[in-house]
Design a protein around this motif. Structure first.
Motif, short mmCIF file in Angstrom:
data_model
loop_
_atom_site.label_atom_id
_atom_site.label_comp_id
_atom_site.label_asym_id
_atom_site.label_seq_id
_atom_site.Cartn_x
_atom_site.Cartn_y
_atom_site.Cartn_z
N ARG A 105 -8.04 -10.46 0.49
CA ARG A 105 -6.50 -10.35 1.26
C ARG A 105 -5.81 -11.65 1.56
O ARG A 105 -6.41 -12.71 1.80
CB ARG A 105 -6.53 -9.48 2.62
N LYS A 114 -3.88 -3.91 4.96
CA LYS A 114 -4.52 -4.00 3.88
C LYS A 114 -4.08 -5.14 2.64
O LYS A 114 -4.54 -5.42 1.79
CB LYS A 114 -4.30 -2.49 3.12
N ASP A 125 -0.53 -0.36 7.65
CA ASP A 125 -1.12 -0.61 6.56
C ASP A 125 -0.73 -2.03 6.14
O ASP A 125 -1.55 -2.49 4.83
CB ASP A 125 -0.67 0.46 5.32
N TYR A 182 0.94 -1.00 0.05
CA TYR A 182 -0.10 -0.16 0.11
C TYR A 182 0.85 1.19 0.08
O TYR A 182 0.50 2.47 -0.41
CB TYR A 182 -0.93 0.07 1.15
#
Length: 237
Positions: free
Chosen positions: A171, A196, A193, A109
């Motif tokens: 994910r 994510k 992050d 990300y």
């Protein structure tokens, strides 16, 4: 459980040979991958990085039967390769890894926010600051020049890297995060992050040292990988 390992920019499988010296309880074979760079074409386009991911996926599929349990390990650029290969194996081939180990890298990300978009202006100085290049290579001019060419091509590919966008349900299932306490590559502001990319984080381990923290602590890495493999195997059953 099989373990596939992907090296850093300019790196080769020999850097991770220390992983094969440990007597594992939960990992039965380790594959150390070398990028087939001589077969790649470089134009500075996003497709440049995809060549690395495609080669990694082909290597995984060649060396395991569908349904065989496996994990991926990647350091630095290899961490991005591991994440992208894992997503492709999961979402394109229905054969997701039991776990993914990412070392010395920011979450994918972060790249969408501008990290790693530029090549280092002085690659030699950058590599020296990072460390990790064996002295026997530094002492060999021809080897050093060859390494520079590969590192330059790798870094250009990384600069063009565009992470795969995933929905929350697509994910990766579980990740393990490893890094050095003084790693100049890893930016703390992006650390959260990783959620994510992964649904769950099995372990988030910080070692003393820089980008190549494992140079002085290699004996600690393999037992952690074995522990991770054991936990993922038990969860699968």
């Amino acid at each position: 459980m099989k373990l596939f390992c992907f090296p850093h920019a300019g790196g080769f499988s020999l850097y991770y040979g220390f992983l094969q010296k440990y007597e594992y309880r939960n990992i039965d074979r380790i594959f150390l991958f070398d990028y087939p760079r001589n077969s790649f074409k470089f134009s500075g386009a996003p497709t440049d990085f995809k060549q690395y991911t495609d080669a990694a996926v082909d290597y995984i599929r060649t060396n395991k039967a569908k349904g065989d349990p496996y994990m991926l390990f990647g350091h630095s650029m290899g961490a991005f390769i591991a994440c992208e290969a894992a997503l492709a194996m999961q979402n394109d081939f229905g054969d997701s890894p039991a776990g993914v180990v990412v070392s010395g890298q920011n979450p994918p990300y972060a790249v969408t926010q501008g990290k790693l978009r530029e090549m280092p202006k002085d690659l030699y100085a950058f590599a020296k600051e990072l460390g990790g290049v064996p002295q026997k290579i530094l002492d060999n001019k021809k080897m050093c020049e060859r390494l520079y060419r590969f590192a330059e091509a790798d870094m250009k590919a990384v600069a063009a890297y565009q992470p795969t966008k995933t929905t929350p349900e697509k994910r990766l299932k579980c990740g393990m995060l490893l890094q050095g306490s003084d790693d100049m590559i890893v930016d703390p502001k992006f650390h959260n992050d990783w959620d994510k990319t992964f649904q769950n984080i099995f372990m988030d381990k910080v070692f003393d040292g820089g980008h190549f923290y494992f140079n002085n602590q290699s004996e600690q890495i393999a037992p952690l990988l074995d522990q991770y493999a054991g936990a993922m195997s038990r969860e699968a059953h």
